[in-house]
Design a protein around this motif. Structure first.
Motif, PDB file in Angstrom:
ATOM      1  N   LEU A 194      34.247  38.953  26.373  1.00 53.92           N
ATOM      2  CA  LEU A 194      33.827  40.292  26.767  1.00 53.92           C
ATOM      3  C   LEU A 194      32.748  40.240  27.840  1.00 53.92           C
ATOM      4  O   LEU A 194      32.721  41.082  28.748  1.00 53.92           O
ATOM      5  N   HIS A 195      31.871  39.250  27.762  1.00 52.65           N
ATOM      6  CA  HIS A 195      30.867  39.078  28.820  1.00 52.65           C
ATOM      7  C   HIS A 195      31.544  38.799  30.160  1.00 52.65           C
ATOM      8  O   HIS A 195      31.155  39.357  31.199  1.00 52.65           O
ATOM      9  N   ALA A 197      34.584  39.666  31.020  1.00 55.88           N
ATOM     10  CA  ALA A 197      35.247  40.901  31.443  1.00 55.88           C
ATOM     11  C   ALA A 197      34.264  41.855  32.109  1.00 55.88           C
ATOM     12  O   ALA A 197      34.552  42.444  33.158  1.00 55.88           O
ATOM     13  N   ARG A 198      33.091  42.005  31.519  1.00 55.15           N
ATOM     14  CA  ARG A 198      32.089  42.898  32.115  1.00 55.15           C
ATOM     15  C   ARG A 198      31.616  42.373  33.460  1.00 55.15           C
ATOM     16  O   ARG A 198      31.369  43.139  34.394  1.00 55.15           O
ATOM     17  N   THR A 199      31.476  41.062  33.573  1.00 51.43           N
ATOM     18  CA  THR A 199      31.049  40.477  34.838  1.00 51.43           C
ATOM     19  C   THR A 199      32.070  40.730  35.932  1.00 51.43           C
ATOM     20  O   THR A 199      31.714  41.044  37.076  1.00 51.43           O
ATOM     21  N   TRP A 200      33.350  40.614  35.613  1.00 46.96           N
ATOM     22  CA  TRP A 200      34.407  40.795  36.601  1.00 46.96           C
ATOM     23  C   TRP A 200      34.644  42.259  36.939  1.00 46.96           C
ATOM     24  O   TRP A 200      34.836  42.617  38.095  1.00 46.96           O
ATOM     25  N   ARG A 202      32.696  45.041  35.900  1.00 47.01           N
ATOM     26  CA  ARG A 202      31.511  45.889  35.990  1.00 47.01           C
ATOM     27  C   ARG A 202      31.705  47.224  35.284  1.00 47.01           C
ATOM     28  O   ARG A 202      31.174  48.249  35.697  1.00 47.01           O
ATOM     29  N   GLU A 203      32.534  47.203  34.240  1.00 52.77           N
ATOM     30  CA  GLU A 203      32.804  48.436  33.508  1.00 52.77           C
ATOM     31  C   GLU A 203      33.256  48.097  32.106  1.00 52.77           C
ATOM     32  O   GLU A 203      33.502  46.945  31.776  1.00 52.77           O
ATOM     33  N   GLY A 204      33.340  49.102  31.257  1.00 56.69           N
ATOM     34  CA  GLY A 204      33.781  48.872  29.894  1.00 56.69           C
ATOM     35  C   GLY A 204      35.277  48.664  29.815  1.00 56.69           C
ATOM     36  O   GLY A 204      35.954  48.468  30.817  1.00 56.69           O
ATOM     37  N   GLY A 206      36.736  46.383  27.578  1.00 56.16           N
ATOM     38  CA  GLY A 206      37.080  45.129  26.925  1.00 56.16           C
ATOM     39  C   GLY A 206      37.885  44.209  27.813  1.00 56.16           C
ATOM     40  O   GLY A 206      37.855  44.279  29.038  1.00 56.16           O
TER      41      GLY A 206
END
Length: 280
Positions: A194-195, A197-200, A202-204, A206
């Protein structure tokens, strides 16, 4: 030297590959023993299907999502399994096969954890000199780079053997982020994926736009819980995981994924669906 960013904190029925795919094809500390009992969570909603990466196969109005990136495990996935390490680690820590190595270390008093970690790291440092790349490793990474697909790593190894593998076998390939043992909680928790995914993104949302590729139950469960599609790199030791509910697709070597991605990823169908189970 590959460009890598290591966070200091804390497996199928194959489609016929396109000409491009054929061209590309030419050229842990994680325990494998039974894990502690965990409460089963509801199946997360996730696509488990992606549009073809081959532009010639893309169709206007296709409602399948676009693949944003792939997360890879390391030992047993990017490199051939070195499962003998786990027995050596348990001997060094004086724990039975049924005890998860990292769970044991984190349960120790704080003053004893560093010595236990160093005992495990010493075994990994010795083993990394014997690392061998998985079949199809370079071909798959070159293909993903050419298609502009992001690549990340989520592993329970520590950073030194990960860096050794990348500099030795993939010196020009970029992985970012790289989640190693220092990131907590480790797999099978989905936090690392999940980290990424957020890095790539930049949004929620999952990991629904991602694929997790690994060889263990930890990998399949972490990907499942993150909402990502999961691919098992199958071998004699993990063959039983091919039928596990957390496994969407099975490949026998890494470059088999090229043909799959070119034609459109189709994971395991839901109960009641009439389409074919793509795991084969």
């Amino acid at each position: 030297m590959p460009r890598i960013s290591i966070l200091p904190i804390k497996q199928l029925t194959l489609r016929t590959p396109s000409p491009l795919a054929r061209a590309w094809t030419c050229a842990r500390c994680s325990s494998t023993s039974p894990r502690r009992s965990t409460k089963m969570i509801d199946r997360p909603l996730r696509p488990r299907r992606f549009a073809p990466l081959d532009p010639a196969r893309q169709i206007e109005g296709d409602d399948r999502p676009v693949l944003k990136g792939i997360v890879f495990d390391v030992d047993g996935t990017l490199c051939q399994p070195q499962n003998y390490m786990f027995a050596e680690m348990r001997t060094a820590l004086n724990i039975p096969k049924t005890t998860d190595i990292l769970d044991h270390i984190y349960s120790l008093p704080a003053a004893e954890q560093e010595a236990a970690q160093e005992a495990v790291r010493a075994i990994e440092r010795a083993a990394m000199k014997k690392q061998r790349p998985q079949a199809g490793l370079v071909e798959l990474m070159d293909y993903l780079d050419a298609r502009g697909i992001k690549k990340g790593i989520c592993t329970r190894n520590f950073d030194t053997p990960v860096h050794h593998l990348l500099t030795t076998f993939l010196p020009s390939s970029r992985f970012n982020p790289i989640i190693t043992r220092d990131f907590r909680p480790p797999k099978p928790d989905p936090a690392g994926i999940l980290h990424i995914a957020r890095t790539w993104m930049r949004e929620g949302g999952g990991g629904g736009s991602l694929i997790m590729v690994g060889d263990s139950l930890d990998d399949m469960t972490a990907g499942f819980r993150a909402g990502a599609a999961t691919v098992l790199l199958v071998n004699d030791a993990n063959r039983h995981l091919a039928a596990h509910q957390h496994t969407d697709l099975v490949v026998r070597q890494l470059d088999e994924l090229i043909g799959v991605l070119e034609g459109g990823f189709e994971g395991r169908v839901e109960a009641g669906d009439e389409s074919v189970d793509a795991r084969g």
